[in-house]
Design an enzyme around this catalytic site. Sequence first.
Site, PDB file in Angstrom:
ATOM      1  N   TYR A  29       0.797  -1.232   0.000  1.00 15.91           N
ATOM      2  CA  TYR A  29       0.000   0.000   0.000  1.00 15.91           C
ATOM      3  C   TYR A  29       0.830   1.283   0.000  1.00 15.91           C
ATOM      4  CZ  TYR A  29      -3.694  -3.333   1.100  1.00 15.91           C
ATOM      5  OH  TYR A  29      -4.565  -4.387   1.051  1.00 15.91           O
ATOM      6  N   HIS A  64      -8.814   1.879  -5.421  1.00 13.85           N
ATOM      7  CA  HIS A  64      -7.935   1.015  -4.618  1.00 13.85           C
ATOM      8  C   HIS A  64      -6.491   1.445  -4.822  1.00 13.85           C
ATOM      9  CE1 HIS A  64     -11.202  -1.745  -3.840  1.00 13.85           C
ATOM     10  NE2 HIS A  64     -11.481  -1.719  -5.138  1.00 13.85           N
TER      11      HIS A  64
HETATM   12  C1  DQA Z   1      -7.673  -2.120  -1.003  1.00 13.10           C
HETATM   13  C2  DQA Z   1      -7.677  -3.522  -1.623  1.00 13.10           C
HETATM   14  C3  DQA Z   1      -8.551  -4.464  -0.808  1.00 13.10           C
HETATM   15  O1  DQA Z   1      -8.525  -5.770  -1.376  1.00 13.10           O
HETATM   16  C4  DQA Z   1      -8.049  -4.562   0.615  1.00 13.10           C
HETATM   17  O2  DQA Z   1      -8.930  -5.368   1.384  1.00 13.10           O
HETATM   18  C5  DQA Z   1      -7.839  -3.241   1.248  1.00 13.10           C
HETATM   19  C6  DQA Z   1      -7.260  -2.159   0.453  1.00 13.10           C
HETATM   20  C7  DQA Z   1      -6.712  -1.168  -1.731  1.00 13.10           C
HETATM   21  O3  DQA Z   1      -6.860   0.043  -1.597  1.00 13.10           O
HETATM   22  O4  DQA Z   1      -5.779  -1.628  -2.416  1.00 13.10           O
HETATM   23  O5  DQA Z   1      -8.046  -3.065   2.438  1.00 13.10           O
HETATM   24  O6  DQA Z   1      -8.981  -1.582  -1.114  1.00 13.10           O
END
Ligand code: DQA
Length: 159
Positions: free
Chosen positions: A39, A117
Amino acid sequence: MCNRCFDNIGGRILADQPTIFVLNGPNLNLLGTREPEIYGTDTLDDIAGRLDDHARAAGACIDFRQSNHEGHLIDWLHEAQAVGAKAVLLNAAGFTHTSVAILDAIKAITVPVFEVHLSDPHKRESFRHLSYVGMAAKAVFAGHGAKSYELALDVVLQL
Ligand code: DQA
């Protein structure tokens, strides 16, 4: 939240200031330290600050929120409709892949919702390939780290 977008009494959005809700789901409050290899190292505050600058420069306002609770996200989708938000950027995080109730909320409002995302769920575990949000979202911005939010905002500002 950008208070200058709202009047003091009814909480309605002032006509000349389009407001974009940016709603973030569970565990995103831990961005910065949460699995940085996936992330990145930006915090949610970093992302909110950049979006706010970007929106203000374009004459718009950002109402940026995060909750670990599914019902809050649903209430905020309803609120986006009630106050006349221009659009919603929604990173429902883990609820993306599980929540029929969030899908129903998106379908229940006319405000356009854009799925966001940081990572690209389609390049990850198979359980992340299903997106209930994506079944009703206007478009998906994923896989660009924190930039995914800015790309989505650019599109919304041009609506
Ligand atoms: C997310 C991707 C999702 O699969 C995951 O559960 C998250 C973050 C992203 O921003 O990449 O919590 O939404």
